[in-house]
Design an enzyme around this catalytic site. Structure first.
Site, PDB file in Angstrom:
ATOM      1  N   SER A 136       0.966  -1.306   0.070  1.00  0.00           N
ATOM      2  CA  SER A 136      -0.086  -0.005   0.246  1.00  0.00           C
ATOM      3  C   SER A 136       1.412   1.260  -0.201  1.00  0.00           C
ATOM      4  CB  SER A 136      -0.653   0.319   1.284  1.00  0.00           C
ATOM      5  OG  SER A 136      -1.304   1.375   1.691  1.00  0.00           O
ATOM      6  N   LYS A 162      -0.948  -1.061  -4.011  1.00  0.00           N
ATOM      7  CA  LYS A 162      -2.203  -0.324  -3.627  1.00  0.00           C
ATOM      8  C   LYS A 162      -1.753   0.996  -3.949  1.00  0.00           C
ATOM      9  CE  LYS A 162      -5.011   0.343   0.620  1.00  0.00           C
ATOM     10  NZ  LYS A 162      -5.322  -0.664   1.714  1.00  0.00           N
ATOM     11  N   LYS A 164      -3.210   5.262  -2.981  1.00  0.00           N
ATOM     12  CA  LYS A 164      -3.861   5.523  -1.681  1.00  0.00           C
ATOM     13  C   LYS A 164      -4.008   7.256  -3.029  1.00  0.00           C
ATOM     14  CE  LYS A 164      -4.508   4.104   1.579  1.00  0.00           C
ATOM     15  NZ  LYS A 164      -5.227   3.432   2.737  1.00  0.00           N
ATOM     16  N   ASP A 189      -7.035   3.409  -2.925  1.00  0.00           N
ATOM     17  CA  ASP A 189      -8.116   3.574  -1.358  1.00  0.00           C
ATOM     18  C   ASP A 189      -8.054   5.086  -1.358  1.00  0.00           C
ATOM     19  OD1 ASP A 189      -8.986   2.749   0.375  1.00  0.00           O
ATOM     20  OD2 ASP A 189      -7.279   2.005   2.110  1.00  0.00           O
ATOM     21  N   GLU A 216     -11.451   1.371  -3.112  1.00  0.00           N
ATOM     22  CA  GLU A 216     -11.607   0.501  -2.048  1.00  0.00           C
ATOM     23  C   GLU A 216     -12.068   2.617  -1.202  1.00  0.00           C
ATOM     24  OE1 GLU A 216      -8.609  -0.921  -0.147  1.00  0.00           O
ATOM     25  OE2 GLU A 216      -9.204  -0.714   1.456  1.00  0.00           O
ATOM     26  N   ASP A 241     -14.027  -0.983   3.024  1.00  0.00           N
ATOM     27  CA  ASP A 241     -12.929  -1.102   4.156  1.00  0.00           C
ATOM     28  C   ASP A 241     -13.582  -0.607   5.453  1.00  0.00           C
ATOM     29  OD1 ASP A 241     -10.570  -0.728   6.237  1.00  0.00           O
ATOM     30  OD2 ASP A 241      -9.876  -0.187   4.741  1.00  0.00           O
ATOM     31  N   LYS A 265     -10.344  -5.858   7.958  1.00  0.00           N
ATOM     32  CA  LYS A 265      -8.903  -5.903   8.942  1.00  0.00           C
ATOM     33  C   LYS A 265      -9.260  -6.322  10.576  1.00  0.00           C
ATOM     34  CE  LYS A 265      -7.326  -1.942   6.643  1.00  0.00           C
ATOM     35  NZ  LYS A 265      -7.593  -0.163   6.583  1.00  0.00           N
ATOM     36  N   GLY A 293      -4.370  -4.164   6.369  1.00  0.00           N
ATOM     37  CA  GLY A 293      -3.500  -3.808   7.432  1.00  0.00           C
ATOM     38  C   GLY A 293      -3.785  -2.210   8.252  1.00  0.00           C
TER      39      GLY A 293
HETATM   40  O1  OSB Z   1      -7.243   2.232   4.559  1.00  0.00           O
HETATM   41  O2  OSB Z   1      -6.203   0.654   4.147  1.00  0.00           O
HETATM   42  C1  OSB Z   1      -6.119   1.665   5.034  1.00  0.00           C
HETATM   43  C2  OSB Z   1      -2.669   2.788   6.546  1.00  0.00           C
HETATM   44  C3  OSB Z   1      -3.698   3.528   7.762  1.00  0.00           C
HETATM   45  C4  OSB Z   1      -4.979   4.116   7.572  1.00  0.00           C
HETATM   46  C5  OSB Z   1      -5.633   3.249   6.972  1.00  0.00           C
HETATM   47  C6  OSB Z   1      -4.501   2.184   6.015  1.00  0.00           C
HETATM   48  C7  OSB Z   1      -3.693   1.943   5.649  1.00  0.00           C
HETATM   49  C8  OSB Z   1      -3.118   1.345   4.984  1.00  0.00           C
HETATM   50  C9  OSB Z   1      -2.076  -0.034   5.337  1.00  0.00           C
HETATM   51  O3  OSB Z   1      -3.416   0.886   3.204  1.00  0.00           O
HETATM   52  C10 OSB Z   1      -1.684  -0.860   4.326  1.00  0.00           C
HETATM   53  C11 OSB Z   1      -0.375  -1.373   5.372  1.00  0.00           C
HETATM   54  O4  OSB Z   1      -0.389  -2.175   6.762  1.00  0.00           O
HETATM   55  O5  OSB Z   1       0.493  -1.762   4.971  1.00  0.00           O
HETATM   56 MG    MG Z   2      -8.107   1.029   3.192  1.00  0.00          MG
END
Ligand code: OSB
Ligand code: MG
Length: 374
Positions: A136, A162, A164, A189, A216, A241, A265, A293
């Site tokens: 991510s 992925k 952001k 995401d 996402e 999520d 999660k 995660g």
């Molecule tokens: O939306 O998955 C999410 C980290 C902090 C807050 C929200 C998210 C995330 C991640 C981290 O995408 C993914 C990882 O642990 O590698």
């Molecule tokens: Mg997410």
């Protein structure tokens, strides 16, 4: 089984690479590790991976610490249980605070698995011997920085990336990454950053052409109707999520067709038993899942790897190796990804030892039921 002692450690670790989402930037983490000791002296470990600030969900490290000490420790201590579900029933009256509960759930599951001589994955009913990991990537200062990050993670062997996104950082970075990697398993995401308006509809119409595996959480967590409407108008599957914190939310998602993929999660759903039940319900509905995660330390990461071994976790999970996040993890060995895959440990429990010295060195506060009257 009975937990006779609990120790909590609030542990701060810096991130190897700062991480920015639509709502906040983190350069360090502050998670709470829980050690549960049973009447026979066995120990189980769990992690409360709440972000420090209430920008992903409503919990913070501080609220988790308070709920843990005031409500969860007293609920759990001295209770007789045979299954982790029975242990979890001890805090049934506590509403919300899923991250805090998840730490205790995982510690209980680790103990339960160890007592039976089973790996956590096997105890959960998982059968995979390895899980496919994705990375991510946060919002970067420039598109060139983002392309460099993608390149780096591809070189490290990860096959799924992925990104952001947020209003103003969406179409352009996605097009750039797609142009550089036409066959990459790519998804985005938004962490709920988009208002449900015409401008957002146009962004998602354009993203619909980028052959993304999923989009996402585009809209606010509680807005299932907005997600359902968008899902009816685009081809790309929507993945939820933040929207899904319990099985009721999952039923709403399924009933409204508000998404076609579920990010499970363990932290967001309040523990391993709920996560497993969500997996089962999604499987019945034909909805594939993957494990998201929260930048977990090795303790929480190991629980994520274990749950990812269940059969309906058919999409790559956010369970990258420890080295993507930390110079030294709190477990030994650290979680390692090889060519984008993580081996599911066969050893009892979470399958990793705790590096107590490193935990202690980075502990900002701790609590021990043996050293207070609660
Ligand atoms: O939306 O998955 C999410 C980290 C902090 C807050 C929200 C998210 C995330 C991640 C981290 O995408 C993914 C990882 O642990 O590698
Ligand atoms: Mg997410």
């Amino acid at each position: 089984m009975r937990i006779d002692r609990l120790r909590l450690f609030e542990v701060a670790l810096p991130l190897v690479h700062g991480f920015q989402t639509s709502s906040h930037r983190k350069t360090a983490l502050d998670h709470i590790l829980i050690e549960a000791t049973d009447a026979e002296g066995r120990t189980g470990w769990g992690e409360i991976a709440s972000p420090a600030d209430p920008f992903y969900g409503s919990e913070t490290t501080e609220t988790a610490w308070t709920i843990a000490l005031r409500h969860l420790v007293p609920a759990v201590l001295g209770v007789e249980w045979d299954t982790p579900e029975q242990l979890e029933a001890s805090w049934r009256r506590v509403r919300g605070h899923e991250f805090a509960k998840a730490g205790f759930s995982s510690a209980g599951w680790d103990l339960h698995a160890r007592a039976q001589g089973l790996s956590l994955a096997t105890a959960l009913g998982g059968s995979r011997t390895e899980v496919v990991a994705g990375v991510s990537l946060g919002i970067e200062p420039t598109i060139d920085d983002l392309l460099a990050q993608v390149e780096r993670q591809r070189d490290a062997g990860y096959g799924r990336v992925k990104l952001k996104i947020a209003p103003g950082w969406d179409v352009e970075p996605v097009r750039a990454v797609r142009a550089a990697h036409p066959h990459l398993d790519l998804h985005v995401d938004a962490n709920g950053a988009y208002p449900d308006d015409d401008a957002a509809a146009e962004v998602f119409r354009v993203l619909d052409e980028a052959e993304l595996t999923m989009i996402e959480q585009p809209f606010a967590p509680r807005d299932f109707v907005a997600h359902a409407r968008l899902q009816q108008s685009i081809e790309t599957p929507i993945c939820l999520d933040e929207s899904v914190v319990d099985l009721g939310d999952l039923r709403t998602m399924l009933a409204l067709d508000a998404g076609r993929i579920l990010n499970i999660k363990v932290s967001r759903m309040g523990g391993l038993s709920v996560a497993r039940a969500a997996h089962d319900l999604a499987a019945e509905a034909g909805v594939p899942v993957w494990c998201g995660g929260m930048h977990e330390y090795g303790v929480g990461r190991a629980a994520n790897v274990a749950i990812s071994s269940l059969p309906n976790f058919t999409l790559p999970s956010d369970v990258s190796g420890s080295d993507k996040y930390f110079t030294r993890d709190v477990v030994t060995p650290p979680v390692v990804a090889h060519e984008g895959r993580v081996t599911v440990p066969a050893a009892p429990g979470i399958g990793h030892d705790i590096d107590l010295e490193w935990v202690r060195q980075n502990t900002s506060r701790s609590f021990d039921t043996d050293r207070s009257d609660g």
